[in-house]
Write a protein that holds these residues in place. Structure first.
Motif, PDB file in Angstrom:
ATOM      1  N   GLY A 144       0.801  -0.997  -0.136  1.00 34.36           N
ATOM      2  CA  GLY A 144      -0.017  -0.023  -0.224  1.00 34.36           C
ATOM      3  C   GLY A 144       0.794   1.302  -0.010  1.00 34.36           C
ATOM      4  O   GLY A 144       2.009   1.286  -0.120  1.00 34.36           O
ATOM      5  N   ASN A 145       0.227   2.373   0.242  1.00 36.48           N
ATOM      6  CA  ASN A 145       1.187   3.561   0.624  1.00 36.48           C
ATOM      7  C   ASN A 145       1.529   3.822   2.030  1.00 36.48           C
ATOM      8  O   ASN A 145       1.062   3.485   2.646  1.00 36.48           O
ATOM      9  CB  ASN A 145      -0.199   4.845   0.019  1.00 36.48           C
ATOM     10  N   ARG A 146       2.825   4.613   1.837  1.00 32.46           N
ATOM     11  CA  ARG A 146       3.457   4.775   2.853  1.00 32.46           C
ATOM     12  C   ARG A 146       3.483   6.236   3.183  1.00 32.46           C
ATOM     13  O   ARG A 146       3.939   7.053   2.445  1.00 32.46           O
ATOM     14  CB  ARG A 146       5.018   4.247   3.114  1.00 32.46           C
ATOM     15  N   PRO A 147       3.051   6.793   4.360  1.00 32.74           N
ATOM     16  CA  PRO A 147       3.019   8.386   4.554  1.00 32.74           C
ATOM     17  C   PRO A 147       4.401   8.905   4.700  1.00 32.74           C
ATOM     18  O   PRO A 147       5.157   8.167   5.161  1.00 32.74           O
ATOM     19  CB  PRO A 147       2.056   8.512   5.981  1.00 32.74           C
ATOM     20  N   LEU A 148       4.611  10.283   4.267  1.00 34.05           N
ATOM     21  CA  LEU A 148       5.880  11.142   4.478  1.00 34.05           C
ATOM     22  C   LEU A 148       5.278  11.904   5.639  1.00 34.05           C
ATOM     23  O   LEU A 148       4.358  12.471   5.819  1.00 34.05           O
ATOM     24  CB  LEU A 148       5.851  11.900   3.165  1.00 34.05           C
ATOM     25  N   GLN A 149       6.448  12.306   6.233  1.00 34.03           N
ATOM     26  CA  GLN A 149       6.457  13.022   7.399  1.00 34.03           C
ATOM     27  C   GLN A 149       7.560  14.172   7.425  1.00 34.03           C
ATOM     28  O   GLN A 149       8.492  13.890   6.889  1.00 34.03           O
ATOM     29  CB  GLN A 149       6.541  12.393   8.837  1.00 34.03           C
ATOM     30  N   LEU A 150       7.400  15.405   7.950  1.00 33.25           N
ATOM     31  CA  LEU A 150       8.537  16.099   8.309  1.00 33.25           C
ATOM     32  C   LEU A 150       9.059  16.224   9.777  1.00 33.25           C
ATOM     33  O   LEU A 150       8.132  16.407  10.627  1.00 33.25           O
ATOM     34  CB  LEU A 150       7.940  17.963   8.061  1.00 33.25           C
ATOM     35  N   LEU A 151      10.074  15.667   9.836  1.00 33.26           N
ATOM     36  CA  LEU A 151      10.634  15.338  11.220  1.00 33.26           C
ATOM     37  C   LEU A 151      11.710  16.174  11.479  1.00 33.26           C
ATOM     38  O   LEU A 151      12.473  16.368  10.486  1.00 33.26           O
ATOM     39  CB  LEU A 151      10.950  13.637  11.429  1.00 33.26           C
ATOM     40  N   GLN A 152      12.096  16.528  12.601  1.00 34.38           N
ATOM     41  CA  GLN A 152      13.231  17.201  12.976  1.00 34.38           C
ATOM     42  C   GLN A 152      14.546  16.365  13.047  1.00 34.38           C
ATOM     43  O   GLN A 152      14.435  15.099  13.575  1.00 34.38           O
ATOM     44  CB  GLN A 152      13.053  17.939  14.413  1.00 34.38           C
ATOM     45  N   GLY A 153      15.511  16.856  12.412  1.00 34.60           N
ATOM     46  CA  GLY A 153      16.610  16.042  12.370  1.00 34.60           C
ATOM     47  C   GLY A 153      16.931  14.976  11.265  1.00 34.60           C
ATOM     48  O   GLY A 153      15.918  14.682  10.486  1.00 34.60           O
ATOM     49  N   LYS A 154      18.219  14.693  10.803  1.00 29.17           N
ATOM     50  CA  LYS A 154      18.365  13.710   9.705  1.00 29.17           C
ATOM     51  C   LYS A 154      18.387  12.380  10.306  1.00 29.17           C
ATOM     52  O   LYS A 154      19.047  12.082  11.405  1.00 29.17           O
ATOM     53  CB  LYS A 154      19.934  14.230   9.298  1.00 29.17           C
TER      54      LYS A 154
END
Length: 135
Positions: free
Chosen positions: A51-61
């Protein structure tokens, strides 16, 4: 004579600006940092398995925030696709204003178009690339 000189003076800086504003995509693994949120990076999840995997904006590499360029993209020449380092064969895709990763389905024209991006001069800084959806 003066009229021609003014036109030339105006035209030369414009042409010089266009020549300098050609962004280049990185080679090898790289991070996609949010312009308006420094220190936050586009990160993929590795679940679910299908299925589809969500993307997120997360702090740090992190390893989940590293991407590779796939070119030419599924939609053809002058486009690119982005695949996460931790999930080869999955690509950033868009639908209904939402970004996510999905497994490759090259026989599906909708997937091919949704997972392909044009590289344009940066909106904030001309030498940084901005990605524009293929359709």
């Amino acid at each position: 004579m003066l009229r021609n000189l003014v036109s030339l003076v105006v035209l030369v800086p414009l042409l010089a600006g266009l020549a300098q504003a050609q962004p280049t995509m990185p080679t090898g693994a790289f991070y996609l940092e949010a312009y308006d949120m420094p220190g936050y990076f586009l990160t993929c999840t590795t679940t679910p398995a299908a299925g589809n995997r969500p993307l997120q904006l997360l702090q740090g590499k992190s390893p989940q925030a590293q991407w590779l360029v796939y070119t030419p993209a599924f939609a053809g020449t002058n486009t690119i696709s982005l695949t996460p380092v931790v999930s080869p064969g999955w690509y950033i895709r868009h639908a209904n204003w939402i970004l996510f990763t999905a497994a490759s389905a090259t026989a599906d024209q909708y997937f091919n178009n949704d997972a392909s991006w044009h590289v344009r001069a940066g909106l904030a800084k001309p030498t940084d690339p901005t990605l524009v959806a293929f359709e």
